[in-house]
Design an enzyme around this catalytic site. Structure first.
Site, PDB file in Angstrom:
ATOM      1  N   LYS A  58       4.177   4.600  -7.222  1.00 16.98           N
ATOM      2  CA  LYS A  58       4.549   3.290  -6.552  1.00 16.98           C
ATOM      3  C   LYS A  58       3.933   2.640  -6.529  1.00 16.98           C
ATOM      4  O   LYS A  58       4.287   1.327  -7.737  1.00 16.98           O
ATOM      5  CB  LYS A  58       5.120   3.807  -4.935  1.00 16.98           C
ATOM      6  CG  LYS A  58       6.473   4.656  -4.339  1.00 16.98           C
ATOM      7  CD  LYS A  58       7.036   4.509  -3.247  1.00 16.98           C
ATOM      8  CE  LYS A  58       6.034   5.008  -2.666  1.00 16.98           C
ATOM      9  NZ  LYS A  58       5.530   6.603  -2.578  1.00 16.98           N
ATOM     10  N   THR A  59       2.916   2.943  -6.078  1.00 12.19           N
ATOM     11  CA  THR A  59       1.836   1.514  -6.594  1.00 12.19           C
ATOM     12  C   THR A  59       1.307   1.588  -7.953  1.00 12.19           C
ATOM     13  O   THR A  59       1.341   0.729  -8.121  1.00 12.19           O
ATOM     14  CB  THR A  59       0.734   1.827  -5.557  1.00 12.19           C
ATOM     15  OG1 THR A  59       0.648   2.182  -4.481  1.00 12.19           O
ATOM     16  CG2 THR A  59      -0.863   0.879  -5.689  1.00 12.19           C
ATOM     17  N   ASP A  89       3.790  -2.347   0.292  1.00 16.76           N
ATOM     18  CA  ASP A  89       3.456  -0.808   0.505  1.00 16.76           C
ATOM     19  C   ASP A  89       4.778  -0.871   1.719  1.00 16.76           C
ATOM     20  O   ASP A  89       3.996  -1.908   2.460  1.00 16.76           O
ATOM     21  CB  ASP A  89       2.466  -0.866   0.435  1.00 16.76           C
ATOM     22  CG  ASP A  89       2.857   1.052   0.439  1.00 16.76           C
ATOM     23  OD1 ASP A  89       3.693   1.518   0.032  1.00 16.76           O
ATOM     24  OD2 ASP A  89       1.257   1.636  -0.008  1.00 16.76           O
ATOM     25  N   THR A 124       8.581   5.480   1.855  1.00 15.40           N
ATOM     26  CA  THR A 124       9.124   6.792   1.781  1.00 15.40           C
ATOM     27  C   THR A 124       9.858   6.655   2.390  1.00 15.40           C
ATOM     28  O   THR A 124      10.278   8.120   2.640  1.00 15.40           O
ATOM     29  CB  THR A 124       7.991   7.225   2.525  1.00 15.40           C
ATOM     30  OG1 THR A 124       7.955   6.795   4.329  1.00 15.40           O
ATOM     31  CG2 THR A 124       6.276   7.508   1.750  1.00 15.40           C
ATOM     32  N   ARG A 138      -1.011  12.072  -7.457  1.00 13.06           N
ATOM     33  CA  ARG A 138      -2.350  12.208  -6.662  1.00 13.06           C
ATOM     34  C   ARG A 138      -3.176  13.254  -5.771  1.00 13.06           C
ATOM     35  O   ARG A 138      -3.939  13.190  -5.763  1.00 13.06           O
ATOM     36  CB  ARG A 138      -2.111  11.244  -5.011  1.00 13.06           C
ATOM     37  CG  ARG A 138      -2.828  10.097  -4.455  1.00 13.06           C
ATOM     38  CD  ARG A 138      -2.309  10.121  -3.427  1.00 13.06           C
ATOM     39  NE  ARG A 138      -2.161   8.977  -2.906  1.00 13.06           N
ATOM     40  CZ  ARG A 138      -1.074   7.868  -2.171  1.00 13.06           C
ATOM     41  NH1 ARG A 138      -1.472   8.576  -1.471  1.00 13.06           N
ATOM     42  NH2 ARG A 138      -0.092   7.166  -2.371  1.00 13.06           N
TER      43      ARG A 138
END
Ligand code: ADE
Length: 354
Positions: free
Chosen positions: A81-82, A126, A175, A234
């Protein structure tokens, strides 16, 4: 008000609202992992439908010389997402400003950020589901009309003044989309859910990262690492770094399947990619609550963990691989989960907490 945290790419100035301290940034905001991230859509592996949607939206907006619609990304942590927010700013030739829901506790915080935005800037928020309600309400006219309303004085003397903003793009990440109010959700023109990555895509990401980290890896090893990365880039990149350390110290400098297995044994990561916390979660359901159903709060209390961590970080992958099911009465461990942990299967119909 804004302070520079990085200006990695000449066309993308990355700034962070002053209310965001380094401590509030996720682990992958560190410059080292940032450098493993793709910077352009053409470098992005996986999430092909999301990438295609963005490619079209960006090209159309550039053609019209207009900012993009506001975009909301939903999905478990670590799926990109980031990274996508960084890419969007880069592809649009815009500045990126980042903040997060929990970092903003006063209306003035958001006001400061919004009034400093330039035309076309991307504002990345975020954990947007954790924005306080009063701040969320400031966002509605900002997103819809590119304006914010100040109210001066109180009671009968109250006067409102509308302050015009430059046209910006809000990129929200969450999330837990269910926690977003519908007025906020409805103000995003694009809404996309990111799903766990396939083994094939994770393998490609691992090989790309190995190249960037200048470490050799064979096909079997990247497959093995992909299988242990919980569908999450990640995690794949983090584990790759641990395996690289292990290989450089204990092996011949090339990552092979056996080095992945040995290095990840030290990390407590098993052949399905489960960590100690995942196994404790499952074991709690199986041993304390006879396989469930059991409420998440009860599991959190037994484990002495935050409920949010279990819901956001631990559960999504266990649900994805069918180790846990969610019923109206609570969480249950599946037969597959019992067999993975080597426990005899127990099947009960007891209510939560029993
Ligand atoms: N590194 C982390 N995520 C990635 C992705 N989706 N594509 C390429 N490299 C990545």
């Amino acid at each position: 008000m804004k302070e520079h945290t990085s200006a990695k790419h000449p066309s993308t100035e990355i700034t962070t609202g002053s209310m965001v301290s380094k401590e509030t940034l996720p682990i992958d905001e560190t410059p080292e992992i940032l450098s493993l991230r793709p910077c352009l859509l053409s470098e992005y592996i996986g999430q092909s439908a999301v990438v295609e949607t963005l490619r079209i939206a960006i090209e159309a907006a550039l053609k019209r010389k207009e900012p993009l619609d506001h975009i909301l990304f939903h999905g478990p942590p670590g799926l990109g997402k980031t990274t996508l927010a960084h890419i969007i700013a880069r592809e649009m030739g815009a500045n990126l400003n980042t903040t997060s829901g929990p970092a903003m506790d006063k209306g003035g915080d958001l006001l400061g950020l919004l009034t400093h935005l330039e035309e076309g800037d991307v504002l990345f928020v975020d954990e947007i589901h954790r924005l306080p309600k009063v701040i969320e309400e400031f966002l509605y006219p900002a997103m819809e009309d590119f304006a914010v309303d100040f109210v001066f004085d109180k009671g009968v003397h109250a006067r409102s003044h509308r302050y015009r903003l430059k046209r910006f793009v809000l990129v929200g990440a969450t999330t837990r989309v269910g926690l977003l109010s519908s007025p906020l959700r409805d103000r995003f023109g694009l809404f996309r859910t990111l799903d766990f990555y396939s083994l094939e895509d994770l393998g490609l990401i691992i090989k790309r990262s190995a190249l960037l980290l200048d470490i050799a890896i064979d096909e079997e090893a990247s497959d093995e690492l992909a299988r242990r990365s919980r569908g999450t880039p990640r995690i794949a990149n983090r584990l790759l770094k641990r395996v690289r350390d292990f290989t450089q110290v204990r092996s011949d400098g090339k990552i092979r399947k056996q080095t992945v297995i040995e290095a990840l044994r030290l990390e407590g990561v098993d052949e399905k990619g489960l960590t100690n916390l995942d196994r404790s979660f499952l074991q709690t359901i199986m041993e304390f609550y006879s396989g469930g159903p059991v409420g998440i709060e009860a599991i959190a209390a037994t484990l002495q963990e935050e409920t949010d961590t279990l819901v956001d970080v631990v559960e999504p992958y266990l649900l994805k691989i069918g180790f846990v099911t969610r019923t109206s009465q609570g969480r249950k461990a599946s037969e597959k989960a019992f067999s993975h942990l080597g426990f005899p299967y127990r099947h009960t119909h007891k209510g939560p907490g029993n």
